[in-house]
Design an enzyme around this catalytic site. Sequence first.
Site, PDB file in Angstrom:
ATOM      1  N   GLU A 116       0.899  -1.275   0.077  1.00 39.46           N
ATOM      2  CA  GLU A 116      -0.078  -0.110   0.009  1.00 39.46           C
ATOM      3  C   GLU A 116       0.889   1.143  -0.004  1.00 39.46           C
ATOM      4  O   GLU A 116       2.019   1.355   0.634  1.00 39.46           O
ATOM      5  CB  GLU A 116      -0.925  -0.017   1.284  1.00 39.46           C
ATOM      6  CG  GLU A 116      -1.799  -1.142   1.265  1.00 39.46           C
ATOM      7  CD  GLU A 116      -2.844  -1.239   0.133  1.00 39.46           C
ATOM      8  OE1 GLU A 116      -2.988  -0.251  -0.600  1.00 39.46           O
ATOM      9  OE2 GLU A 116      -3.598  -2.196  -0.093  1.00 39.46           O
ATOM     10  N   ARG A 152     -17.830  -0.339   5.249  1.00 45.38           N
ATOM     11  CA  ARG A 152     -18.888  -1.304   4.389  1.00 45.38           C
ATOM     12  C   ARG A 152     -19.608  -2.348   5.427  1.00 45.38           C
ATOM     13  O   ARG A 152     -20.761  -2.731   5.215  1.00 45.38           O
ATOM     14  CB  ARG A 152     -18.223  -2.220   3.148  1.00 45.38           C
ATOM     15  CG  ARG A 152     -18.747  -2.923   2.476  1.00 45.38           C
ATOM     16  CD  ARG A 152     -18.044  -3.890   1.446  1.00 45.38           C
ATOM     17  NE  ARG A 152     -16.847  -4.638   2.098  1.00 45.38           N
ATOM     18  CZ  ARG A 152     -17.157  -5.811   2.587  1.00 45.38           C
ATOM     19  NH1 ARG A 152     -18.122  -6.378   2.481  1.00 45.38           N
ATOM     20  NH2 ARG A 152     -16.116  -6.473   3.084  1.00 45.38           N
ATOM     21  N   CYS A 165      -8.087  -1.814   7.686  1.00 45.63           N
ATOM     22  CA  CYS A 165      -6.788  -1.709   7.475  1.00 45.63           C
ATOM     23  C   CYS A 165      -6.387  -0.513   7.061  1.00 45.63           C
ATOM     24  O   CYS A 165      -5.312  -0.071   7.350  1.00 45.63           O
ATOM     25  CB  CYS A 165      -6.748  -2.674   6.236  1.00 45.63           C
ATOM     26  SG  CYS A 165      -6.786  -4.261   6.729  1.00 45.63           S
ATOM     27  N   HIS A 197      -1.393  -5.734   1.987  1.00 45.20           N
ATOM     28  CA  HIS A 197      -2.447  -6.535   1.988  1.00 45.20           C
ATOM     29  C   HIS A 197      -2.087  -7.907   1.409  1.00 45.20           C
ATOM     30  O   HIS A 197      -1.178  -7.660   0.503  1.00 45.20           O
ATOM     31  CB  HIS A 197      -3.715  -5.934   1.069  1.00 45.20           C
ATOM     32  CG  HIS A 197      -4.864  -5.303   2.035  1.00 45.20           C
ATOM     33  ND1 HIS A 197      -4.896  -3.973   1.865  1.00 45.20           N
ATOM     34  CD2 HIS A 197      -5.472  -5.499   2.998  1.00 45.20           C
ATOM     35  CE1 HIS A 197      -5.944  -3.332   2.673  1.00 45.20           C
ATOM     36  NE2 HIS A 197      -6.233  -4.631   3.364  1.00 45.20           N
TER      37      HIS A 197
HETATM   38  N1  PCA Z   1      -8.923  -6.571   6.049  1.00 44.19           N
HETATM   39  C1  PCA Z   1      -9.807  -5.455   6.538  1.00 44.19           C
HETATM   40  C2  PCA Z   1      -9.764  -5.427   7.825  1.00 44.19           C
HETATM   41  C3  PCA Z   1      -8.924  -6.448   8.686  1.00 44.19           C
HETATM   42  C4  PCA Z   1      -8.355  -7.146   7.532  1.00 44.19           C
HETATM   43  O1  PCA Z   1      -7.547  -8.112   7.584  1.00 44.19           O
HETATM   44  C5  PCA Z   1      -9.493  -4.417   5.585  1.00 44.19           C
HETATM   45  O2  PCA Z   1      -8.850  -4.656   4.499  1.00 44.19           O
HETATM   46  O3  PCA Z   1      -9.898  -3.190   6.056  1.00 44.19           O
END
Ligand code: PCA
Length: 212
Positions: free
Chosen positions: A80, A90, A143, A166
């Site tokens: 990111e 959401r 996140c 991610h």
């Molecule tokens: N993914 C979510 C929150 C926790 C996770 O593992 C996100 O992408 O915000």
Amino acid sequence: MSTILLTGFEPFDGQPVNASWEAVQHVEAVWDGDARLVTRLLPVSFGSVPALLRAAVDEVRPDVVVCVGEAGGRGRVGIERFALNLVDARIPDSDGAQPVDVPVVAGGPLALESTLPVKACFAAVRELGLPVEVSTTAGTYVCNATSYVLAHLLASTTGMRGGFVHVPRTPAQVEVGEPALSTADSARALGRILTVTLGTRVDARVAAGSEA
Ligand code: PCA
């Protein structure tokens, strides 16, 4: 010796596991890098994450912090680039909170940039043959909020670098044909990201980025 803080999340959205924590635990199990590695599990909670992350940073005093989350529907590891000062949930978080259109940090800048060598990490993971992308933002859920809290914390702390990554869901979490990546592959990517970051000078972020 440098210290790394690597975090993952608890399961959310009805999933039995969170691919991020699976991958973080795998990294810890196989880590033989030239740094002390400390891992922490975070709840998927807008309310709890800021204090937990701050406490972990205060306690561990890391040189590098990488927070990892699961991205359902993505097939690539996403490094990111920016954290947004926006929450637009959401679905409810683990406390049942579902904030909409509020800032992560009141009065903070709209976006903060990762201080990982994003492009160098991307190139190194791609060299391993793993699916990877530079992702512009981590969305507007927990996140992204975690990523923003981290970037905000790092902005006021000298010599500490970090960012958010991610990982896709694991094959066991998805139906056939949906994007996924094995825990071992996500962990390999994370390990490479940590190694590249440790090997890059603190002031070399921009240069490393433009080389890749
Ligand atoms: N993914 C979510 C929150 C926790 C996770 O593992 C996100 O992408 O915000």
